[in-house]
Write a protein that holds these residues in place. Structure first.
Motif, short mmCIF file in Angstrom:
data_model
loop_
_atom_site.label_atom_id
_atom_site.label_comp_id
_atom_site.label_asym_id
_atom_site.label_seq_id
_atom_site.Cartn_x
_atom_site.Cartn_y
_atom_site.Cartn_z
N PRO A 15 -11.81 14.76 -1.58
CA PRO A 15 -13.23 14.37 -1.73
C PRO A 15 -13.38 12.87 -1.91
O PRO A 15 -12.50 12.19 -2.45
N ASP A 16 -14.51 12.34 -1.44
CA ASP A 16 -14.76 10.89 -1.53
C ASP A 16 -14.89 10.44 -2.98
O ASP A 16 -14.70 9.26 -3.29
N THR A 17 -15.24 11.34 -3.88
CA THR A 17 -15.43 10.98 -5.28
C THR A 17 -14.13 10.89 -6.05
O THR A 17 -14.13 10.52 -7.23
N LEU A 18 -13.01 11.22 -5.41
CA LEU A 18 -11.72 11.23 -6.10
C LEU A 18 -11.11 9.84 -6.07
O LEU A 18 -10.43 9.46 -5.12
N ASP A 19 -11.40 9.04 -7.11
CA ASP A 19 -10.83 7.70 -7.29
C ASP A 19 -10.95 6.85 -6.02
O ASP A 19 -9.99 6.74 -5.25
N PRO A 20 -12.08 6.24 -5.77
CA PRO A 20 -12.25 5.43 -4.55
C PRO A 20 -11.32 4.22 -4.48
O PRO A 20 -11.14 3.66 -3.40
N LEU A 21 -10.72 3.81 -5.61
CA LEU A 21 -9.79 2.67 -5.58
C LEU A 21 -8.36 3.08 -5.26
O LEU A 21 -7.46 2.26 -5.33
N ASP A 37 -9.54 -6.18 -1.88
CA ASP A 37 -10.38 -5.77 -3.00
C ASP A 37 -9.91 -6.42 -4.29
O ASP A 37 -10.72 -6.91 -5.10
N ALA A 38 -8.59 -6.43 -4.52
CA ALA A 38 -8.05 -7.04 -5.73
C ALA A 38 -8.33 -8.54 -5.78
O ALA A 38 -8.74 -9.07 -6.82
N LEU A 39 -8.15 -9.22 -4.65
CA LEU A 39 -8.35 -10.67 -4.63
C LEU A 39 -9.83 -11.03 -4.73
O LEU A 39 -10.19 -11.99 -5.42
N HIS A 40 -10.69 -10.28 -4.04
CA HIS A 40 -12.12 -10.61 -4.10
C HIS A 40 -12.67 -10.40 -5.51
O HIS A 40 -13.48 -11.21 -5.98
N ASP A 322 -18.98 2.64 7.10
CA ASP A 322 -18.42 3.55 6.10
C ASP A 322 -19.05 3.27 4.73
O ASP A 322 -18.60 2.39 4.00
N PRO A 323 -20.09 4.01 4.34
CA PRO A 323 -20.74 3.76 3.04
C PRO A 323 -19.85 4.06 1.84
O PRO A 323 -20.12 3.57 0.74
N THR A 324 -18.78 4.85 2.05
CA THR A 324 -17.89 5.17 0.93
C THR A 324 -16.82 4.11 0.69
O THR A 324 -16.08 4.21 -0.28
N HIS A 325 -16.73 3.12 1.57
CA HIS A 325 -15.72 2.07 1.41
C HIS A 325 -16.06 1.20 0.21
O HIS A 325 -17.22 0.80 0.04
N PRO A 326 -15.09 0.89 -0.66
CA PRO A 326 -15.38 0.07 -1.85
C PRO A 326 -15.96 -1.30 -1.54
O PRO A 326 -16.64 -1.89 -2.38
N GLN A 327 -15.71 -1.83 -0.34
CA GLN A 327 -16.21 -3.16 0.02
C GLN A 327 -17.49 -3.09 0.85
O GLN A 327 -17.96 -4.12 1.35
N HIS A 328 -18.06 -1.91 0.98
CA HIS A 328 -19.28 -1.76 1.78
C HIS A 328 -20.44 -2.55 1.18
O HIS A 328 -21.29 -3.09 1.90
N GLY A 329 -20.48 -2.64 -0.15
CA GLY A 329 -21.57 -3.35 -0.81
C GLY A 329 -21.57 -4.85 -0.60
O GLY A 329 -22.56 -5.52 -0.92
N LEU A 330 -20.48 -5.40 -0.08
CA LEU A 330 -20.42 -6.85 0.17
C LEU A 330 -21.28 -7.25 1.37
O LEU A 330 -21.64 -8.41 1.51
N PHE A 331 -21.59 -6.29 2.23
CA PHE A 331 -22.34 -6.58 3.44
C PHE A 331 -23.79 -6.15 3.21
O PHE A 331 -24.12 -4.97 3.27
N THR A 332 -24.65 -7.13 2.96
CA THR A 332 -26.06 -6.87 2.69
C THR A 332 -26.90 -7.49 3.80
O THR A 332 -26.86 -8.71 4.00
N PRO A 333 -27.67 -6.68 4.53
CA PRO A 333 -28.51 -7.26 5.60
C PRO A 333 -29.69 -8.03 5.04
O PRO A 333 -30.23 -7.70 3.98
N GLN A 334 -30.07 -9.08 5.73
CA GLN A 334 -31.24 -9.85 5.34
C GLN A 334 -32.52 -9.09 5.67
O GLN A 334 -32.54 -8.27 6.59
N PRO A 335 -33.61 -9.31 4.92
CA PRO A 335 -34.86 -8.61 5.20
C PRO A 335 -35.38 -8.92 6.60
O PRO A 335 -35.41 -10.07 7.02
N SER A 336 -35.74 -7.88 7.31
CA SER A 336 -36.33 -8.00 8.65
C SER A 336 -35.42 -8.78 9.60
O SER A 336 -35.87 -9.60 10.39
N SER A 337 -34.11 -8.55 9.47
CA SER A 337 -33.17 -9.27 10.33
C SER A 337 -31.92 -8.44 10.53
O SER A 337 -31.56 -7.61 9.68
N GLN A 338 -31.25 -8.65 11.65
CA GLN A 338 -30.00 -7.97 11.92
C GLN A 338 -28.80 -8.76 11.39
O GLN A 338 -27.67 -8.28 11.47
#
Length: 355
Positions: A15-21, A37-40, A322-338
């Protein structure tokens, strides 16, 4: 063959909830993701004032022989798969035969030596090895475990409690620490030099090192990559001998294939991790190897810079999907832009690691 079929079933049942790290045996995960991930996380904390990082590299003794079958019920796997695995691990006799003599039978624990299921079973049975304080992280790749403590000022209590909790977890999970290969590294970029008290486990002092080979790269306390690039160049040059020797009479296409299979794989090992932060001198020494191969093969080859950019873009695209990837949150789209929003960086260390 049967065990490989079971291995594929295990991988699809995690399961995706089983320790994502825990980056092993997950789709769209690799050793480079663990290191990034460790370095960032470390570089992001070093952006703050009066802060530093303590990294505890942990090594276990015979980790795959310590799995505990009774923890199966807490993994959230299919009941039939758990029953099969429980029967596979319990009551397994083992004997040693030398010539005509056979030893007495004993009931072995853990997984069989060399079994393809051993690594994934270890990752499942140690799923509860997670942080107790949000200021720390514990990235893992199979049994390569690292405790990263983000410390501000002189407050090391959370980091020391994390290490103490991990030692207690080792006892509960039948794990044994190899203190000879367990090390600690301190990344302190503050101008004012301060004394760092050593870390103790039981009564033994953990050795502090200035560099450590973490998975496939050498991480230094000053966050430079000269040691990694030097080792890669040295290893690649050793293989150039086998390209030079048969060059007379050998088709350039065959030589290029040999380069792609061996030397190129060496030079580009985890290139998405370190190339963006290397110095100009390190890049020249790496590219010099490629130039030598071009002379041998009489063929133009893609530069390491182009390979790096291509792989970074491909990796970023896979993380975005991949929304379950631990680094997915680093990529944030700008409002009204690609276009994606740039990460704010105060120091060149973090900026170069993202470039």
């Amino acid at each position: 063959r049967v065990l490989r079929v079971v291995l594929a079933r295990f991988q699809s049942s995690i399961p995706d909830t089983l320790d994502p790290l825990q980056y092993a045996y997950r789709p769209n995960r690799a050793t480079s993701d663990t290191i990034v991930d460790a370095l960032h996380y470390s570089l992001s904390h070093l952006e703050n004032g009066d802060s530093y990082i303590r990294i505890h590299f942990i090594d276990y003794s015979k980790a795959f022989n310590t799995v505990i079958p009774h923890k199966l019920s807490t993994l959230g796997l299919q009941p039939a798969l758990c029953d099969w695995l429980l029967d596979f691990l319990t009551g397994r006799p083992q004997t040693v035969r030398i010539g005509n003599r056979t030893s007495a039978s004993i009931t072995n624990i853990g997984t069989p030596q060399g079994c393809v299921l051993s690594p994934i079973l270890y990752t499942l049975f140690t799923h509860d090895c997670v942080v107790s304080n949000k200021v720390n992280i514990i990235p893992k790749f199979v049994d390569d475990t690292t405790v990263i403590g983000c410390i501000t000022g002189r407050d090391k209590a959370a980091y020391r409690r994390e290490v103490a909790g991990l030692v207690s977890l080792c006892k509960d999970n039948n794990l044994s620490l190899n203190m000879d290969r367990t090390k600690e590294m301190i990344m302190d970029m503050r101008k004012e030099r301060r004394t760092h008290w050593p870390l103790f486990i039981w009564v033994l002092e953990v050795e502090r090192v200035s560099s450590f080979k973490y998975l496939v790269v050498h991480i230094s306390e000053d966050l430079t990559w000269t040691l990694t690039t030097t080792q890669l160049v040295k290893k690649a040059q050793q293989w150039l001998y086998f390209l030079r020797r048969p060059r007379f009479g050998m088709l350039p296409r065959i030589l290029c294939n040999s380069y792609s299979c061996i030397v190129k794989n060496i030079l580009t090992s985890c290139i998405t991790v370190w190339y963006g932060s290397t110095t100009a001198m390190d890049r020249k020494s790496l590219q010099r190897v490629v130039k030598t191969v071009e002379k041998i093969t009489r063929t133009a080859l893609p530069s390491l810079q182009s390979i790096y950019h291509r792989r970074v873009c491909r990796k970023a695209a896979s993380i975005l999907k991949d929304p379950t990837h631990p680094q997915h949150g680093l990529f944030t789209p700008q409002p009204s832009s690609q276009r994606l929003r740039s990460v704010k960086c105060r120091t060149s260390r973090l900026k170069n690691s993202l470039s």
